[in-house]
Design a protein around this motif. Sequence first.
Motif, mmCIF file in Angstrom:
data_model
loop_
_atom_site.group_PDB
_atom_site.id
_atom_site.type_symbol
_atom_site.label_atom_id
_atom_site.label_comp_id
_atom_site.label_asym_id
_atom_site.label_seq_id
_atom_site.Cartn_x
_atom_site.Cartn_y
_atom_site.Cartn_z
ATOM 1 N N HIS A 16 46.629 37.642 41.089
ATOM 2 C CA HIS A 16 47.013 36.577 40.165
ATOM 3 C C HIS A 16 45.857 35.599 40.013
ATOM 4 N N ALA A 17 45.527 35.281 38.784
ATOM 5 C CA ALA A 17 44.530 34.266 38.478
ATOM 6 C C ALA A 17 45.201 33.187 37.633
ATOM 7 N N SER A 18 45.009 31.932 38.014
ATOM 8 C CA SER A 18 45.630 30.841 37.260
ATOM 9 C C SER A 18 44.618 30.054 36.438
ATOM 10 N N SER A 19 43.377 30.559 36.364
ATOM 11 C CA SER A 19 42.350 29.930 35.535
ATOM 12 C C SER A 19 41.399 31.012 35.027
ATOM 13 N N LEU A 20 40.645 30.663 33.995
ATOM 14 C CA LEU A 20 39.682 31.634 33.462
ATOM 15 C C LEU A 20 38.592 31.981 34.475
ATOM 16 N N PRO A 21 38.029 31.007 35.197
ATOM 17 C CA PRO A 21 37.017 31.388 36.196
ATOM 18 C C PRO A 21 37.582 32.327 37.272
ATOM 19 N N GLU A 22 38.809 32.088 37.722
ATOM 20 C CA GLU A 22 39.426 32.986 38.705
ATOM 21 C C GLU A 22 39.587 34.390 38.140
ATOM 22 N N ALA A 23 40.013 34.480 36.884
ATOM 23 C CA ALA A 23 40.216 35.788 36.255
ATOM 24 C C ALA A 23 38.895 36.534 36.104
ATOM 25 N N MET A 24 37.861 35.847 35.649
ATOM 26 C CA MET A 24 36.566 36.497 35.474
ATOM 27 C C MET A 24 35.992 36.938 36.823
ATOM 28 N N ALA A 25 36.174 36.118 37.848
ATOM 29 C CA ALA A 25 35.708 36.493 39.190
ATOM 30 C C ALA A 25 36.453 37.721 39.698
ATOM 31 N N ALA A 26 37.757 37.782 39.453
ATOM 32 C CA ALA A 26 38.543 38.943 39.880
ATOM 33 C C ALA A 26 38.051 40.207 39.196
ATOM 34 N N LEU A 27 37.707 40.112 37.916
ATOM 35 C CA LEU A 27 37.221 41.281 37.180
ATOM 36 C C LEU A 27 35.882 41.776 37.714
ATOM 37 N N GLU A 28 35.086 40.891 38.253
ATOM 38 C CA GLU A 28 33.802 41.294 38.825
ATOM 39 C C GLU A 28 33.974 41.850 40.241
#
Length: 123
Positions: free
Chosen positions: A36-48
Amino acid sequence: MNSRISSNNVLIVEDETLLALMLEDLLIDSGHHVVHASSLPEAMAALEREPFDAAILDININGDDVFPVAARLRELNTPFVFASATDAEQIGPEFRQEELIAKPYTIGQLQQSLSHMLAVEGT
């Protein structure tokens, strides 16, 4: 017949905590690994950090559009669905062909969309 889907890695990008927790519980109960990502930076980091089999994206994340995450998912050939209260006309033309599940949505709608994404991914 077992309604469980085989285990997959699913990204949820959602800033509403209660909704995110409900989605996580549903997906974990179905045998999936969930990030779960609750922000765009968290989501982009998860994708990397790790590969995903599918993603569920709210469009408005803390006032920011999720479209950079959607663009990265597309580059990675990862299927995704928008699950949002945002009106379809507010989605840019590059993402209008993507599925939009309107909030409030049902568990059945989400499960059907996820099953379709994972079936397409597995082909």
